[in-house]
Design an enzyme around this catalytic site. Structure first.
Site, PDB file in Angstrom:
ATOM      1  CD  GLU B  30      -2.405  -1.727   2.797  1.00  0.00           C
ATOM      2  OE1 GLU B  30      -2.250  -0.630   3.436  1.00  0.00           O
ATOM      3  OE2 GLU B  30      -3.163  -2.581   2.574  1.00  0.00           O
ATOM      4  CD  GLU B  62      -3.790  -4.676   5.221  1.00  0.00           C
ATOM      5  OE1 GLU B  62      -5.047  -4.883   5.220  1.00  0.00           O
ATOM      6  OE2 GLU B  62      -3.467  -3.244   5.345  1.00  0.00           O
ATOM      7  CG  PHE B  85       0.905   0.489  11.268  1.00  0.00           C
ATOM      8  CD1 PHE B  85       1.706   1.151  12.236  1.00  0.00           C
ATOM      9  CD2 PHE B  85       0.544   1.285  10.227  1.00  0.00           C
ATOM     10  CE1 PHE B  85       1.822   2.662  12.171  1.00  0.00           C
ATOM     11  CE2 PHE B  85       0.680   2.617  10.167  1.00  0.00           C
ATOM     12  CZ  PHE B  85       1.405   3.260  11.113  1.00  0.00           C
ATOM     13  CG  ASP B  87      -0.307  -2.890  15.417  1.00  0.00           C
ATOM     14  OD1 ASP B  87      -0.490  -2.835  16.285  1.00  0.00           O
ATOM     15  OD2 ASP B  87       0.711  -2.186  14.590  1.00  0.00           O
ATOM     16  CG  HIS B 131      -1.854   2.203  13.943  1.00  0.00           C
ATOM     17  ND1 HIS B 131      -3.326   1.970  14.233  1.00  0.00           N
ATOM     18  CD2 HIS B 131      -1.883   2.279  12.640  1.00  0.00           C
ATOM     19  CE1 HIS B 131      -4.182   1.994  13.339  1.00  0.00           C
ATOM     20  NE2 HIS B 131      -3.337   2.119  12.089  1.00  0.00           N
TER      21      HIS B 131
END
Lengths: 324, 332
Positions: B30, B62, B85, B87, B131
């Protein structure tokens, strides 16, 4: 429920070949059923009897080096893509001579040499695998096909990957084998909008509903989709409507399906549909019988070879966690 | 050597050098090709060098990004992807854990999935609970995955080059508090740091501080303080990778120092540090006089600066923990 039959475009020998490939899958599954009951197939297995026309029709439109990603109901996917029934059967039996050395089993077959990227045990996994294979295929002038069921069209994989493939104009063909049941649940009960083909429109992807029990209808649709992919015009969704003759897995007697529905579909058994087409083409019964015998012998040979093959020896196995 | 290499530049340089070296390396994610080069401005201008066929932006998907990397990897490419990230790796789980990690073994060693999954990780940036996590331990127990977590610009470059060349899936963690750090460049531009070998970042005789990622510069800072103010000579071991885990280097260090503290930016339960202490106890109990953990609490990472600073074990916390354990009052 089904679209009109597509015109046939093959020579008689090719008709017999398609029929033979479907019969190979059917007899393979019959043996799987028998060997499972004898305790030779371990854990669980998902039979694709009744759905043979879809992988055979799709693979007839592919080159040998194109890619295919299949599902846990994947014996037909592997056989149609070219996996040797001997090594596939040995894999089912957990033998050392299996295509994955007995490490993968029924749900996770991988056959790189035949372009079988893998069969994926979690619903929708094949969609991403084929999408990624299409990234590679784009460079190579090849095509990547994802096989998946109606249930997978409710997974994130389906929606993310169709969009991903569209915006990147990937040479991918998404083939939904809609057998109208996700495990034990009717497709219509869990599918918003009730229609799979129309979902592609949201992503600007051409799509078609196909008679999934007519191998030549599948072939015709697949040829068009594969050509579109190879010409750089992006992905296609094919919804091939079909029916499984068995339950979802070995634990499922499929009592949830209305008997009249089962009867209606059994009357349209893809092998009978094919036989009728062979007759229309003026192919003699004797020729069909010869194919029957040859396929039976091939399966019998595969079964004998697999049963005679050794199990992998834990003491002799020397697996490595990582590729060197 | 002077501190001329910025961490984010080290990452970018490794990607560019490896893409120049090997045509099969592709890079997507991204915003990675966008002008800024990702939210942490790590990869600007790479698409301009290699073109849109090899470097491209993707939808915010993702699962598709990771799944596509897997499919591309097993068919002959060597994808580098960025999951912005760490996460967000929850969304990538099936593709990594069930597909990529197992491919080599399940296929009977027909082919592996050579791919690198880069993510920004770690707290201290006031990004809040979702995050700021370090996802390494979500994946540490998965055979077939490698996990690299560099501690400095030179380490980042050498480890990323190794990760890109590796035939296996590598999860590559970039601590966001390190991106703007500058350090000495590698001795040679060609330096590749093998995955699976820990590094003794500072020798010492009194105890071993083991960590990874940003925990290493924190440990080095603490060790400098302890040496200067308390006369304690700490050895600092940088694990570099959490899988494979270089237990041997840790055991050798403990054999010299007899004391071990493992510093992890994450909770003790299910963390890599507690696992490491278990292994050291199993294999090196005879060398141990003391062993303990310095971790976060068993809570999500808080947002407020006061709460977050207190939550994450930094250099000060490491130094005081060592003093406390050694029964030394602070010299200051």
């Amino acid at each position: 429920m089904t679209v009109e039959q597509q015109p046939a475009t093959e020579a008689p020998a090719a008709y017999l070949e398609r029929y033979g490939q479907m019969l190979l899958i059917r007899l393979f599954e019959t043996e799987m059923q028998r060997l499972f009951l004898k305790g030779e197939v371990h854990g669980t297995t998902h039979l694709c009897a009744g759905q043979e026309a879809v992988p055979v029709g799709v693979c007839s439109a592919l080159e040998p080096d194109d890619y295919l990603a299949g599902t846990y109901r994947g014996h037909g996917h592997a056989l149609a893509k070219g996996t040797d029934p001997r090594s596939l059967l040995a894999e089912m039996l957990g033998r050392a001579t299996g295509v994955c050395g007995g490490r993968a089993g029924s749900m996770n077959v991988i056959d790189v040499a035949h372009g079988l990227v893998g069969c994926f045990g979690i619903v929708g996994g094949s969609i991403a695998a084929a999408t990624g294979a299409a990234v590679t295929a784009k460079r190579q002038g090849r095509v990547a096909v994802a096989m998946f069921g109606d249930g997978a069209t409710n997974q994130g994989y389906f929606h993310e990957c169709l969009n991903f493939a569209k915006v990147l104009a990937l040479p991918a063909v998404y083939v939904c084998e809609n057998n109208f049941y996700g495990e034990f649940t009717p497709m219509l009960k869990v599918t918003g909008g009730g229609d799979i083909t129309s979902r592609a429109a949201a992503y600007g992807i051409p799509a078609q509903t196909v008679d999934g029990n007519d191998v030549w209808a599948v072939r015709e649709a697949a040829l068009e989709a594969v050509q579109r992919a190879r010409q750089g015009r992006g992905p296609t969704l094919l919804e091939c409507q079909t029916y499984r003759h068995h339950g979802h897995s070995k634990a499922d007697p499929a009592k949830y399906r209305p008997p009249e529905e089962v009867e209606r579909w059994l009357a349209r058994d893809p092998l009978n549909v094919a036989k009728a087409r062979l007759a229309e083409q003026g192919i003699a019964e004797q020729e069909i019988a010869e194919v029957d015998d040859a396929i039976k012998a091939r399966i019998e040979d595969a079964v004998q070879a697999a049963l005679a093959a050794p199990y992998p020896d834990p003491a002799a196995e020397n697996p490595t966690e990582f590729a060197p | 050597m002077s501190d001329t290499l910025e961490f984010r530049v080290a990452i970018r340089t490794a990607i560019v050098e490896e893409m120049e070296r090997d045509e099969s390396v592709v890079f997507f994610g991204e915003d990675i090709a966008a002008e800024q080069g990702g939210v942490f401005a790590v990869t600007p201008g790479i698409q301009e060098i290699f073109g849109a066929e090899r470097v491209f932006d993707t939808p915010i998907s993702e699962l598709a990004i990771t799944g596509a990397a897997f499919g591309a990897a097993v068919t002959g490419l060597r994808p580098i992807i960025e999951i912005m990230f760490g996460d967000f790796m929850g969304l990538s789980m099936d593709s990594l854990v069930n597909q990529s990690a197992k491919y080599w073994y399940l296929s009977g060693e027909q082919h592996a999935a050579p791919m690198v999954v880069r993510s920004a990780v770690g707290g201290g940036g006031r990004f809040g609970a979702i995050h700021s996590q370090t996802h390494a331990t979500w994946f540490q127990g998965i055979p077939g995955l490698k996990i690299a977590f560099p501690s400095s610009p030179a380490e980042a470059k050498g480890l990323l080059k190794a990760a890109i060349r590796d035939d296996n899936p590598v999860i590559f963690l970039e601590h966001k508090r390190l991106y703007s750090i500058k350090g000495p460049p590698p001795q040679s531009a060609e330096e590749v740091i093998p995955l699976g070998r820990a590094n003794v970042a500072r020798p010492g005789r009194d105890l071993t501080i083991v960590s990874v990622g940003k925990g290493v510069p924190d440990a080095l800072q603490a060790a400098a303080q302890l040496a200067e103010n308390d006369g304690i000579e700490a050895e600092v071991v940088d694990l570099r990778t959490l899988r494979p885990l270089d237990l041997e280097t840790v055991l050798e260090s403990v054999a010299r120092t007899n004391r071990l503290v493992a510093v992890e930016e994450g909770p003790a339960t299910g963390g890599w540090a507690s696992g490491l202490l278990g292994l050291v106890a199993e294999h090196g109990l005879h060398d141990l006089d003391d062993a303990w953990l310095l971790t976060t609490g068993e809570l999500p990472i808080p947002y407020s600066p006061t709460l977050e600073d207190a939550f994450i074990p930094g250099a000060e916390a490491i130094a005081s923990s060592v003093r406390e354990r050694a029964g030394v009052a602070s010299a200051r």
